[in-house]
Motif scaffolding. Structure first.
Motif, short mmCIF file in Angstrom:
data_model
loop_
_atom_site.label_atom_id
_atom_site.label_comp_id
_atom_site.label_asym_id
_atom_site.label_seq_id
_atom_site.Cartn_x
_atom_site.Cartn_y
_atom_site.Cartn_z
N LEU A 141 0.83 -1.21 0.00
CA LEU A 141 0.00 0.00 0.00
C LEU A 141 0.87 1.26 0.00
O LEU A 141 0.57 2.24 -0.70
CB LEU A 141 -0.92 0.01 1.22
N ALA A 142 1.93 1.24 0.78
CA ALA A 142 2.81 2.41 0.86
C ALA A 142 3.53 2.65 -0.45
O ALA A 142 3.67 3.80 -0.90
CB ALA A 142 3.80 2.23 2.00
N LYS A 143 3.97 1.57 -1.08
CA LYS A 143 4.78 1.72 -2.29
C LYS A 143 3.96 1.92 -3.56
O LYS A 143 4.40 2.60 -4.49
CB LYS A 143 5.69 0.50 -2.45
N ALA A 148 2.51 -0.22 10.43
CA ALA A 148 2.10 1.18 10.59
C ALA A 148 3.11 1.97 11.41
O ALA A 148 3.43 3.12 11.09
CB ALA A 148 0.73 1.23 11.25
N GLU A 149 3.61 1.36 12.47
CA GLU A 149 4.61 2.04 13.30
C GLU A 149 5.86 2.36 12.49
O GLU A 149 6.42 3.46 12.59
CB GLU A 149 4.96 1.17 14.50
N LYS A 150 6.30 1.40 11.68
CA LYS A 150 7.51 1.59 10.90
C LYS A 150 7.32 2.63 9.80
O LYS A 150 8.26 3.34 9.43
CB LYS A 150 7.95 0.26 10.28
N LEU A 151 6.10 2.74 9.27
CA LEU A 151 5.84 3.61 8.13
C LEU A 151 5.17 4.93 8.51
O LEU A 151 4.92 5.78 7.66
CB LEU A 151 4.96 2.88 7.11
N THR A 187 6.79 -11.62 -2.73
CA THR A 187 7.86 -10.73 -2.27
C THR A 187 7.92 -10.75 -0.75
O THR A 187 6.88 -10.79 -0.09
CB THR A 187 7.60 -9.28 -2.73
N ALA A 188 9.11 -10.74 -0.22
CA ALA A 188 9.31 -10.54 1.22
C ALA A 188 9.88 -9.15 1.40
O ALA A 188 11.01 -8.87 0.99
CB ALA A 188 10.25 -11.59 1.79
N SER A 189 9.11 -8.25 1.97
CA SER A 189 9.56 -6.87 2.16
C SER A 189 10.63 -6.82 3.25
O SER A 189 10.77 -7.73 4.07
CB SER A 189 8.38 -5.99 2.55
#
Length: 420
Positions: free
Chosen positions: A176-178, A209-212, A407-409
């Motif tokens: 979603l972020a990318k 969410a915390e990381k982004l 994919t593994a983010s």
């Protein structure tokens, strides 16, 4: 299922299950090893002629359509194996029991089948498998759990396929972020069902969410809730920019359908048990086709893989009137993983429970031609951390097409799984 997995369970059900487990676990079911006429050690469920394999499925409960597909996929695999001569010169006999996604019925089914099964080709549900976890740890047998709660990690006897609910969601939020333009400070919604499925999925969205820099607006629902209008209203009032769904397919249809009618036009991202292709024949189809995506570790039936194309053709030939969904692939691959463990154990001349588990745990790169490489050697880790992003498509086999390959983010690779 799939991954199809509502973890509906109340404290009362769990207490009942634990009581039943305690009553039935006084006598181990591992049995004593004997040696067959061919020199192969034999444990429970193995004779000179037969290897019995258990399957505990949901054929009458909330996930009955997927349970049916899973069971038929497994049966198809063993039917093909037997037609080719069996395993270790023995016919494989599937023993199927329906538990209707009920904890007590699951315990009863396990109690009946465990003494006469060499392995369990599938056992659906984290709360249901968890109810006999202590007995599996003590007795074996190798059990392919169609559930993805971290509570099932750490056991040499229990093998999940794919990855945990949380890691799927972490990979999904990263997508979603990318790809969907979400940025720090945005709010994302998460509607989740009570139980292991929802709790672990929510842990994933909160971590990502915390990381982004996102904020999570959460809404917990019961497995029996049908109308998601209230949850849509909360998400719209909060101004979320996307919504994660860790609920059942019927709940997804309500959530996405109501959202479109109320003007909540944001991306929806569902855990793999949140979707079934049958939804594309309902009034919710236009909404699902517009802005809904699915997170799933396994390759979809629409994959351009020879093994998948053969499975689709074989299943259609065997069950021409039945819907093709991801349960077919899940059932077939868990059976194939079980079959490969039995073949390895046979080569080692050890079809005892420990022999089967040791053979399985020696496999570090299994994909069976189905596109997801899994490492079974680590009991405290899921066999992969990769996730596909899929989109509903009426023309696709199984109703889903690939938007982003597995994919593994970086976020998912850095996530520490808390074992229970």
């Amino acid at each position: 299922m799939n991954r199809f997995r509502v973890r509906a369970g109340t404290a009362g059900l769990v207490l009942l299950a634990l009581a039943a487990t305690s009553c039935g676990s006084g006598k181990a079911t591992g049995g004593s090893a004997q040696t067959g006429s061919d020199g192969v050690k034999q444990g429970p469920g193995v004779t000179d002629d037969t290897i019995s394999v258990g399957m505990i499925s949901d054929l009458t409960g909330p996930y009955a359509p997927l349970g049916k597909s899973i069971t038929q996929g497994s049966q198809l695999y063993f039917e093909q194996v037997n037609a080719a001569g069996g395993i270790c010169g023995r016919k494989v006999e599937p023993l199927v029991r329906d538990m209707g996604y009920d904890v007590q019925k699951s315990v009863t089914a396990y109690t009946e089948l465990a003494p006469k099964s060499a392995a369990f080709a599938h056992f659906i549900g984290s709360v249901t498998v968890g109810a006999v976890r202590q007995r599996l740890d003590t007795d074996g047998p190798l059990t392919l759990a169609l559930a993805w709660a971290p509570s099932l990690l750490g056991s040499k006897s229990i093998q999940m396929t794919g990855t945990t609910y949380a890691i799927d969601v972490i990979n999904g939020v990263d997508y979603l972020a990318k790809e969907k333009g979400l940025k720090s400070g945005d709010k994302i919604g998460h509607v989740y069902v009570e139980g292991d499925y929802g709790i672990d999925s929510l842990a994933g969205s909160k971590y990502a969410a915390e990381k982004l820099g996102f904020q999570v607006v959460e809404q917990k629902v019961k497995a029996t809730d049908a109308d998601m209008s209230g949850q849509v209203a909360v998400m719209k009032d909060a101004g979320v920019k996307a919504v994660v769904l860790s609920i059942s397919p019927k709940q997804t249809a309500s959530m996405v359908g109501v959202a479109v009618s109320k003007g909540l036009n944001v991306p929806f991202l569902g855990s793999n048990s949140s979707f079934a292709p049958q939804l594309l024949a309902t009034p919710a189809a236009p909404a699902l086709l517009k802005g809904f995506h699915v997170m799933q570790s396994a390759s979809p039936l629409n994959s351009d893989l020879p093994a998948m194309k053969k499975l689709v053709a074989d299943y259609r030939a065997k069950y021409p009137k039945d819907t093709l969904d991801n349960g077919v692939m899940a059932g077939y691959t868990t059976a194939a993983i079980t079959g490969d463990a039995l073949k390895k154990a046979c080569a080692n001349k050890d079809l005892t429970r420990q022999g089967i588990i040791s053979a399985h745990r020696s496999t570090s790169a299994w994909d069976g031609g189905f596109g997801t490489t899994m490492d079974f050697t680590k009991i405290d880790e899921p066999p992969t951390r990769t996730t596909h992003i899929l989109q509903p498509d009426k023309t696709a086999v199984g109703g889903l097409k690939i938007v982003r390959e597995a994919t593994a983010s970086d976020l998912a690779n850095g996530y520490k799984i808390a074992l229970h």
